[in-house]
Design an enzyme around this catalytic site. Structure first.
Site, PDB file in Angstrom:
ATOM      1  N   GLU B 120       0.820  -1.223   0.000  1.00 19.68           N
ATOM      2  CA  GLU B 120       0.000   0.000   0.000  1.00 19.68           C
ATOM      3  C   GLU B 120       0.847   1.263   0.000  1.00 19.68           C
ATOM      4  O   GLU B 120       0.566   2.196  -0.729  1.00 19.68           O
ATOM      5  CB  GLU B 120      -0.922   0.033   1.222  1.00 19.68           C
ATOM      6  CG  GLU B 120      -2.211  -0.733   1.074  1.00 19.68           C
ATOM      7  CD  GLU B 120      -2.002  -2.200   1.286  1.00 19.68           C
ATOM      8  OE1 GLU B 120      -0.900  -2.577   1.694  1.00 19.68           O
ATOM      9  OE2 GLU B 120      -2.924  -2.976   1.027  1.00 19.68           O
ATOM     10  N   HIS B 189     -10.671  -4.866  10.612  1.00 17.43           N
ATOM     11  CA  HIS B 189     -11.241  -4.678   9.283  1.00 17.43           C
ATOM     12  C   HIS B 189     -12.507  -3.839   9.325  1.00 17.43           C
ATOM     13  O   HIS B 189     -13.247  -3.828   8.353  1.00 17.43           O
ATOM     14  CB  HIS B 189     -11.581  -6.045   8.662  1.00 17.43           C
ATOM     15  CG  HIS B 189     -10.398  -6.754   8.118  1.00 17.43           C
ATOM     16  ND1 HIS B 189      -9.464  -7.348   8.904  1.00 17.43           N
ATOM     17  CD2 HIS B 189     -10.003  -6.957   6.848  1.00 17.43           C
ATOM     18  CE1 HIS B 189      -8.536  -7.895   8.149  1.00 17.43           C
ATOM     19  NE2 HIS B 189      -8.842  -7.682   6.892  1.00 17.43           N
TER      20      HIS B 189
END
Lengths: 424, 414
Positions: B120, B189
């Protein structure tokens, strides 16, 4: 402390190199393809020039011998000399101004490392980009940003290259393709990789091609950055997508007060290039001609579209990490050793030995640069501070933040929008 | 057919602080206790009431899911401008981790739809570097929780570059992906990052709710010259919404920084974004297939209206810039405010909205601002705990009623 032997491999050719450079040519280098990479890992280790600090031995005199350089012309030599002197005088003036209170904040000076920036940047074209770290003043002036704009920026004046909003660590210039100026180490590497990506994208997808090859991006960063995750992520992606980038490590052996040897499991950074499938060079960064030699090869490689290169330049900064750094951890004999190898003095010696110019001409260059910098200081001094109205400007490129409407114009410019009657 | 909501005459009272149980409503409780409501009515098919602006969409003829809306928006923007490209994990051959980029690889090729390694920080930075040179990357994070690995680039190189370079270098990049709680995915998450990114000047933060929002705002984001953080919601991807022909037009785009009044009302303003708009407003048409006894199908505004509280529901759409004008105008009309969000309460979006209203419309407030947010804990895994950790419809109803109860009851109600 890990043990390592002196690495002094003089003759093995660099794989996939095609230039006619004396010690980088390889008659039998395999083409660099993915399958080729799997079946033949590096045939021979890349060229390395010994680093006396890493080997712990005394410097090997033959490495700095002038006879191993490719010839450089008088004009080129004088351009290199002038650029390095410009960098040095600018940085010395920055230190003076800081101690007089005209500059403030974080100031990181580049004294001693000029050979690296000059060696690379003077080979670039205007369309190529440079990405740097917080130690970016000299990269900026080498790339062409006027000294006046740089000094005004450092003083925080509105005539600076970033109107005083960036500062010492954030030099940007879109006209000169200087993409910063980043305070976080490792932050510039993905941005540089992105700039290289855009160069390739423009060539392949937008079909804008230049007969001289792709636009090259050169990313400068230090030894401490080479332990950061972003560095490895970008080595991987740059090689994976064959991006036209050169990763230049300015290994000055110290990350503030952390010695490179103490921080790194394998201090030989150039080796990390071949681990990702790209060539890795190690070069003496105090010698501008050697740096230039390697730079030529790496930039050509990128321009052809053959992919990235990792170049580790062994260099040294004569001053502390920043002007606030007391610099107590570095040993005086190490500093003296490198001070004796000042790149500007070395180039001057080379020029005089090869009779490329007279002592008088070189002095004239120094005087000229002194005047340029003095003029820049006066300009910066007399420039105004940014007005209050500038505080809230430039946050967005879009004037009021409402975005662009279907007709392609800014929404806030549509009078009906501000009245609340526009169709939404 | 556009259904207009008409309030029964009996509920039109000045003092709404004295609500009594009406008709079939049973057993609602006071502060601090859960409302348990049972319905015996079948759910009705209700269409959106349309925007507050004096404009009527043509009759809704088509329904599309949010997923289709995003896919079509990406497709159209990529075909209109060759500088737009998509980059992220699994966006290409896998057709998108949530199938948002389905079909794009076949259409545009691997040069424009890039599968990245799991890096990322690296690819967000690469996107920013590409955007410096005028390309328009759309960087997808598989969820915004993973954007934390790249947050240095989102904030320090994307958001601040235009300012640091004094306007020389703008970053027309879009960071998009699902945000907020999903179903049973655990603490790492499930976080909502709207407040995090909205804190930073230089970023635009958008939170679409319906298919129309998704299409219009994504197109606006891609065309925008500034970095945009586009927060979708995984649970909304499969939801269908009716859309007009105008929305399906390829040049449709919505303004950034303008909220939408999903439902007009008089007594309390409820602001929400993303999935919470549905909770505040109504369920999508798929709900008619589900059991009517599940609490999640109860529509907060509908419930309130049955009790005589006419709620004005504002779909924020844009967290930064926040549409303070619309929110304040609405509060000045209704005099009460309930902010709803899914994220953690402290320093959240509701805090900012509440303070904005206090700063600008304090004299108009008849009750303290009510703030509904997720529980102040990392998201638990157990299904019942997760339900408790995320605002439910009953919490919104509860808060709206609290906002209404706190008014001083008038002596005479005639």
């Amino acid at each position: 402390m890990s043990t390592f032997s002196a690495v002094k491999i003089l003759s093995p050719p660099l794989f996939a190199a095609r230039s006619s450079s004396p010690f980088l040519a390889s008659p039998f280098a395999p083409p660099l393809s993915r399958s080729g990479l799997r079946s033949t890992r590096l045939p021979l280790p890349p060229l390395a020039v010994s680093s006396d600090v890493i080997s712990g031995q005394n410097p090997i005199a033959s490495d700095s011998s002038t006879s191993r350089h490719a010839e450089v012309s008088r004009e080129e030599a004088l351009v290199l000399y002038e650029d390095m002197v410009l960098g040095r005088v600018l940085e010395d003036m920055c230190a003076q101004m800081y101690y007089r209170g005209k500059m403030f904040g974080f100031v990181h000076l580049y004294n001693g490392q000029e050979a690296v920036s000059t060696g690379f940047i003077k080979l670039l074209e205007a369309r190529d980009s440079v990405v740097s770290t917080y130690r970016d003043h000299v990269h900026a002036v080498s790339k062409g940003v006027p000294a006046r704009a740089v000094l005004a920026e450092l003083f925080g004046k509105t005539t600076g290259c970033c109107r005083g909003q960036g500062g010492s660590m954030h030099m940007f210039s879109s006209t000169h393709n200087l993409l910063g100026g980043f305070a976080f180490i490792g932050e510039g590497i993905p941005v540089a990789t992105g700039a290289a990506f855009s160069s390739k994208y423009r060539h392949e997808v937008l079909k804008e091609s230049n007969p001289n090859g792709l636009d090259v991006t050169v990313a400068f960063f230090g030894d401490g950055t080479c332990n950061n995750g972003q560095f490895f992520e970008c080595l991987n992606m740059a090689q994976l997508w064959k991006l036209p980038i050169v990763f230049v490590v300015e290994n000055n052996l110290w990350a503030i007060g952390m010695s490179h040897i103490r921080a790194t499991s394998d201090p030989e950074i150039w080796k990390k290039g071949p681990a990702f499938g790209m060539p890795g060079h190690h070069v003496d960064g105090m010698d501008v001609l050697k740096v230039r030699e390697v730079a030529m090869e790496a930039i050509e490689r990128a321009r052809r579209g053959d992919g990235p290169t990792l170049v580790e330049c062994q260099t040294y900064r004569f001053r502390g990490h920043s002007l606030a750094d007391p610099d107590e951890l570095r040993k005086p004999d190490e500093k003296a050793h490198y001070a004796a190898r000042d790149p500007i003095t070395a180039l001057k010696k080379y020029i005089l030995e090869k009779n490329l110019a007279t002592e008088w001409e070189l002095k004239a260059i120094v005087t000229k640069i002194d005047e340029v910098i003095e003029d820049a200081v006066e300009f910066a001094d007399s420039s105004p501070f940014p007005p209050r109205s500038q505080l809230l400007e430039n946050v967005f490129a879009d004037p009021k933040g409402f975005g662009i409407g279907p007709d392609g114009k800014y929404r806030c410019e549509d009078p009906k929008f501000t009245e609340g009657t526009a169709q939404v | 057919m556009l259904t207009r909501w008409i309030e029964p005459a009996s509920t039109q009272r000045k003092d709404v602080g004295n609500c009594q149980a009406q008709g079939w409503m049973r057993g609602f409780l006071r502060d601090g206790e859960e409302i348990i409501v049972k319905f015996s009515l079948a759910l009705r098919k209700v269409l959106p009431t349309g925007s507050a602006l004096p404009m009527n969409y043509s009759t809704a003829t088509k329904e599309i899911t949010v997923r289709e809306a995003l896919n079509s928006a990406l497709d159209e923007e990529m075909s209109a401008d060759p500088k737009v490209f998509l980059m992220g994990e699994e966006v290409g051959e896998y057709q998108g981790a949530y199938k948002i980029s389905k079909g794009l690889l076949e259409k545009y090729g691997p040069d424009r739809v890039l599968d990245t390694p799991i890096t990322e920080a690296g690819f967000a930075g690469i996107g920013v570097g590409a955007a410096y040179y005028g390309l328009r990357p759309v960087v997808e994070f598989m969820t915004f929780n993973f954007s934390l690995q790249a947050i240095d680039h989102i904030i320090n190189s994307a958001a601040k570059s235009n300012y640091m370079s004094a306007g020389q270098i703008s970053v027309p990049i879009v960071f998009r992906g699902p945000n907020g709680a999903a179903a049973g995915v655990g603490a790492q998450h499930s976080q909502c990052f709207a407040a995090w990114y909205a804190h930073v000047p230089g970023l635009k933060v958008l939170t679409p709710y319906s298919a129309e929002d998704a299409r219009g705002l994504l197109k606006a984001a891609i065309r925008d010259p500034d970095p945009v953080v586009f927060l979708e919601n995984e649970l909304l991807y499969g939801e269908s919404f009716p859309v007009s022909a105008e929305v399906l037009d390829s040049s449709f785009c919505l303004p950034i920084g303008k909220a939408k009044i999903e439902r007009e009302g008089k007594h309390v303003t409820i602001t929400a974004y993303s999935k919470m708009v549905g909770y505040a407003l109504q369920e999508s048409l798929f709900s008619k297939h589900k059991s009517i006894f599940l609490l999640n199908h109860i529509k907060a505004a509908e419930i309130l209206s049955k009790e005589g509280i006419s709620a004005e529901v504002i779909n924020l759409r844009s967290i930064r810039p926040l549409d303070r004008a619309t929110i304040n105008a609405s509060v000045r009309k209704t005099n009460r405010l309930v902010t709803v969000e899914e994220g953690f309460p402290q320093h959240g979006v509701g805090a900012e909205i509440g303070m904005s209203v206090v700063e600008e419309s304090f004299e108009y407030l008849d009750a303290p601002v009510e703030r509904i947010a997720g529980a102040d804990v990392p998201m638990p895994y157990a299904a019942n705990l997760e339900r408790m950790a995320v605002p439910q419809v009953d919490n919104i109803v509860h808060a709206a009623k609290r906002a209404c109860y706190r008014s001083v009851p008038l002596a005479a109600t005639a």
